[in-house]
Design a protein around this motif. Structure first.
Motif, PDB file in Angstrom:
ATOM      1  N   MET A   8       0.828  -1.201   0.000  1.00  0.00           N
ATOM      2  CA  MET A   8       0.000   0.000   0.000  1.00  0.00           C
ATOM      3  C   MET A   8       0.869   1.260   0.000  1.00  0.00           C
ATOM      4  O   MET A   8       0.553   2.249  -0.687  1.00  0.00           O
ATOM      5  N   ARG A   9       1.992   1.223   0.732  1.00  0.00           N
ATOM      6  CA  ARG A   9       2.893   2.366   0.765  1.00  0.00           C
ATOM      7  C   ARG A   9       3.504   2.604  -0.617  1.00  0.00           C
ATOM      8  O   ARG A   9       3.591   3.738  -1.092  1.00  0.00           O
ATOM      9  N   THR A  10       3.885   1.540  -1.291  1.00  0.00           N
ATOM     10  CA  THR A  10       4.461   1.642  -2.630  1.00  0.00           C
ATOM     11  C   THR A  10       3.426   2.160  -3.625  1.00  0.00           C
ATOM     12  O   THR A  10       3.724   2.980  -4.497  1.00  0.00           O
ATOM     13  N   THR A  11       2.182   1.697  -3.487  1.00  0.00           N
ATOM     14  CA  THR A  11       1.105   2.144  -4.381  1.00  0.00           C
ATOM     15  C   THR A  11       0.847   3.633  -4.233  1.00  0.00           C
ATOM     16  O   THR A  11       0.698   4.356  -5.217  1.00  0.00           O
ATOM     17  N   ARG A  12       0.810   4.084  -2.967  1.00  0.00           N
ATOM     18  CA  ARG A  12       0.572   5.503  -2.724  1.00  0.00           C
ATOM     19  C   ARG A  12       1.711   6.352  -3.286  1.00  0.00           C
ATOM     20  O   ARG A  12       1.489   7.423  -3.838  1.00  0.00           O
ATOM     21  N   ARG A  13       2.950   5.835  -3.144  1.00  0.00           N
ATOM     22  CA  ARG A  13       4.108   6.573  -3.605  1.00  0.00           C
ATOM     23  C   ARG A  13       4.129   6.693  -5.121  1.00  0.00           C
ATOM     24  O   ARG A  13       4.565   7.700  -5.674  1.00  0.00           O
ATOM     25  N   SER A  14       3.656   5.672  -5.841  1.00  0.00           N
ATOM     26  CA  SER A  14       3.702   5.676  -7.295  1.00  0.00           C
ATOM     27  C   SER A  14       2.498   6.388  -7.914  1.00  0.00           C
ATOM     28  O   SER A  14       2.479   6.635  -9.109  1.00  0.00           O
ATOM     29  N   ILE A  62       1.369  23.629 -12.330  1.00  0.00           N
ATOM     30  CA  ILE A  62       1.955  22.363 -12.766  1.00  0.00           C
ATOM     31  C   ILE A  62       2.888  21.807 -11.701  1.00  0.00           C
ATOM     32  O   ILE A  62       3.281  22.501 -10.756  1.00  0.00           O
ATOM     33  N   LEU A  63       3.245  20.568 -11.854  1.00  0.00           N
ATOM     34  CA  LEU A  63       4.071  19.841 -10.888  1.00  0.00           C
ATOM     35  C   LEU A  63       5.377  20.586 -10.608  1.00  0.00           C
ATOM     36  O   LEU A  63       6.106  20.951 -11.532  1.00  0.00           O
ATOM     37  N   GLY A  64       5.639  20.836  -9.327  1.00  0.00           N
ATOM     38  CA  GLY A  64       6.888  21.463  -8.915  1.00  0.00           C
ATOM     39  C   GLY A  64       6.862  22.974  -8.879  1.00  0.00           C
ATOM     40  O   GLY A  64       7.850  23.600  -8.458  1.00  0.00           O
ATOM     41  N   PHE A  65       5.761  23.585  -9.297  1.00  0.00           N
ATOM     42  CA  PHE A  65       5.696  25.046  -9.361  1.00  0.00           C
ATOM     43  C   PHE A  65       4.422  25.559  -8.695  1.00  0.00           C
ATOM     44  O   PHE A  65       3.474  24.806  -8.487  1.00  0.00           O
ATOM     45  N   GLY A  66       4.406  26.875  -8.409  1.00  0.00           N
ATOM     46  CA  GLY A  66       3.251  27.449  -7.722  1.00  0.00           C
ATOM     47  C   GLY A  66       3.051  26.761  -6.385  1.00  0.00           C
ATOM     48  O   GLY A  66       4.005  26.557  -5.630  1.00  0.00           O
ATOM     49  N   GLN A  67       1.821  26.370  -6.117  1.00  0.00           N
ATOM     50  CA  GLN A  67       1.504  25.689  -4.856  1.00  0.00           C
ATOM     51  C   GLN A  67       1.313  24.181  -5.040  1.00  0.00           C
ATOM     52  O   GLN A  67       0.814  23.506  -4.146  1.00  0.00           O
ATOM     53  N   PRO A  71       7.436  16.347  -5.683  1.00  0.00           N
ATOM     54  CA  PRO A  71       7.774  15.048  -5.069  1.00  0.00           C
ATOM     55  C   PRO A  71       9.279  14.785  -5.051  1.00  0.00           C
ATOM     56  O   PRO A  71       9.991  15.098  -6.014  1.00  0.00           O
ATOM     57  N   ASP A  72       9.753  14.204  -3.962  1.00  0.00           N
ATOM     58  CA  ASP A  72      11.162  13.822  -3.866  1.00  0.00           C
ATOM     59  C   ASP A  72      11.491  12.801  -4.949  1.00  0.00           C
ATOM     60  O   ASP A  72      10.744  11.857  -5.180  1.00  0.00           O
ATOM     61  N   GLY A  73      12.603  12.998  -5.611  1.00  0.00           N
ATOM     62  CA  GLY A  73      13.050  12.042  -6.611  1.00  0.00           C
ATOM     63  C   GLY A  73      12.368  12.154  -7.958  1.00  0.00           C
ATOM     64  O   GLY A  73      12.669  11.375  -8.868  1.00  0.00           O
ATOM     65  N   CYS A  74      11.470  13.109  -8.111  1.00  0.00           N
ATOM     66  CA  CYS A  74      10.764  13.258  -9.383  1.00  0.00           C
ATOM     67  C   CYS A  74      11.732  13.736 -10.461  1.00  0.00           C
ATOM     68  O   CYS A  74      12.555  14.624 -10.229  1.00  0.00           O
ATOM     69  N   GLU A  75      11.634  13.145 -11.650  1.00  0.00           N
ATOM     70  CA  GLU A  75      12.498  13.525 -12.762  1.00  0.00           C
ATOM     71  C   GLU A  75      11.859  14.580 -13.663  1.00  0.00           C
ATOM     72  O   GLU A  75      12.486  15.068 -14.585  1.00  0.00           O
ATOM     73  N   TYR A  76      10.595  14.914 -13.414  1.00  0.00           N
ATOM     74  CA  TYR A  76       9.879  15.937 -14.176  1.00  0.00           C
ATOM     75  C   TYR A  76       9.929  15.672 -15.680  1.00  0.00           C
ATOM     76  O   TYR A  76      10.184  16.555 -16.490  1.00  0.00           O
ATOM     77  N   ARG A  77       9.695  14.415 -16.033  1.00  0.00           N
ATOM     78  CA  ARG A  77       9.513  14.052 -17.432  1.00  0.00           C
ATOM     79  C   ARG A  77       8.104  14.471 -17.858  1.00  0.00           C
ATOM     80  O   ARG A  77       7.261  14.771 -17.019  1.00  0.00           O
ATOM     81  N   LEU A  78       7.858  14.472 -19.163  1.00  0.00           N
ATOM     82  CA  LEU A  78       6.503  14.771 -19.628  1.00  0.00           C
ATOM     83  C   LEU A  78       5.501  13.819 -18.989  1.00  0.00           C
ATOM     84  O   LEU A  78       4.397  14.226 -18.622  1.00  0.00           O
TER      85      LEU A  78
END
Length: 279
Positions: A8-14, A62-67, A71-78
């Motif tokens: 469940m922890r892995t599912t939430r993380r992904s 969008i992800l990583g900007f504004g509010q 996420p930690d470890g995010c590569e910010y791919r499309l």
């Protein structure tokens, strides 16, 4: 920790994170606004009041900007940006088609979202994320279209695009220079239009590398069957002259050039954008 708790922890993380919905106002046909890199939903400050009289307007960060989360470890791919956008649209429980508007990097994210919604075996996955609502029309504002220089025949266009890509590589490699100059630029613009700080540095450089410098926007636009409108300012410094020729020739694409406007959505461009959406 039991195997079930770990699963469940892995599912939430992904699971893709939900984006911050900065605006959800007005009634009528739905318009979703997606801003660009190192910015926020403030990008559409001039647009939203003009749209809410006849539309339900939803603007996200969008992800990583504004509010929105970073996420930690995010590569910010499309795929990361699109996954978060799709999860957010699904959470809105839309039941009718909507117009999807992207500015700058947001145009690349939005186009990929629309392409993935209708394409191949993954279509079912994206529709499940997005809910019943689907894209009825795309509006791309100031899309940074950079085809690989090796695929460009015109030597002048090839040189221009190559110069842009070298500049982006320089900005990523010289953090102090980039942050100092970004701070100067941000003071000249309305708050939130362009904000590059230590906090947003990682989302910035990774989104630039994985989405702008290595992009799929031309093939994504070509794959769409919905109408696509491209709006750009005649003074937009982020558009290499001749770089959009390939999409200009597509039958379902309509181009709109706005004189005396740069990359920012100012009043003149905002009026054109609203007119295109209402047409």
């Amino acid at each position: 920790m039991t195997w079930w708790a770990e699963r469940m922890r892995t599912t939430r993380r992904s699971r893709p994170p939900l984006l911050h919905v900065a605006t959800d106002a007005g009634t009528g046909p739905v318009v979703i606004l997606v801003h660009g890199i190192a910015s926020s939903s403030v990008t559409f400050y001039e647009v939203i009041p003009l749209l809410t009289t006849n539309h339900r307007v939803i603007a996200v960060d969008i992800l990583g900007f504004g509010q929105s989360p970073a996420p930690d470890g995010c590569e910010y791919r499309l795929e990361d940006h699109v996954g978060a956008l799709a999860a957010t649209i699904r959470s809105l429980k839309l039941r009718e088609p909507f117009v999807l508007v992207g500015h700058s990097l947001g145009s690349l994210i939005s186009t990929r979202y629309a392409a993935m919604e209708r394409h191949g075996l993954v279509a079912t996955f994206w529709r499940r994320l997005a809910g019943r609502g689907s894209v009825s029309r795309m509006v791309l504002v100031g899309p940074p279209v950079y085809v690989s220089p090796s695929d460009i025949g015109d030597p002048r266009v090839k040189a221009r695009v190559s110069a842009y890509l070298r500049a982006y590589d320089f900005l990523r490699a010289n953090k102090e220079f980039t942050l100092v100059n970004a701070a100067i630029m941000s003071r000249l613009l309305p708050k939130g239009i362009f904000e590059l700080t230590e906090k947003t540095w990682t989302p910035f450089i990774k989104s630039m590398e994985h989405c702008i410098e290595s992009q799929t926007v031309v093939s994504d636009i070509a794959s769409l069957t919905v109408p696509v409108d491209v709006i750009y300012g005649a003074l937009d410094a982020f558009i290499a002259q001749g770089s959009m020729t390939i999409i200009e020739r597509m039958r379902h694409v309509t181009m709109h050039r706005v004189e005396a406007n740069d990359h920012i959505i100012r009043k003149r461009l905002a009026r054109v954008l609203v007119k295109v959406i209402d047409s």
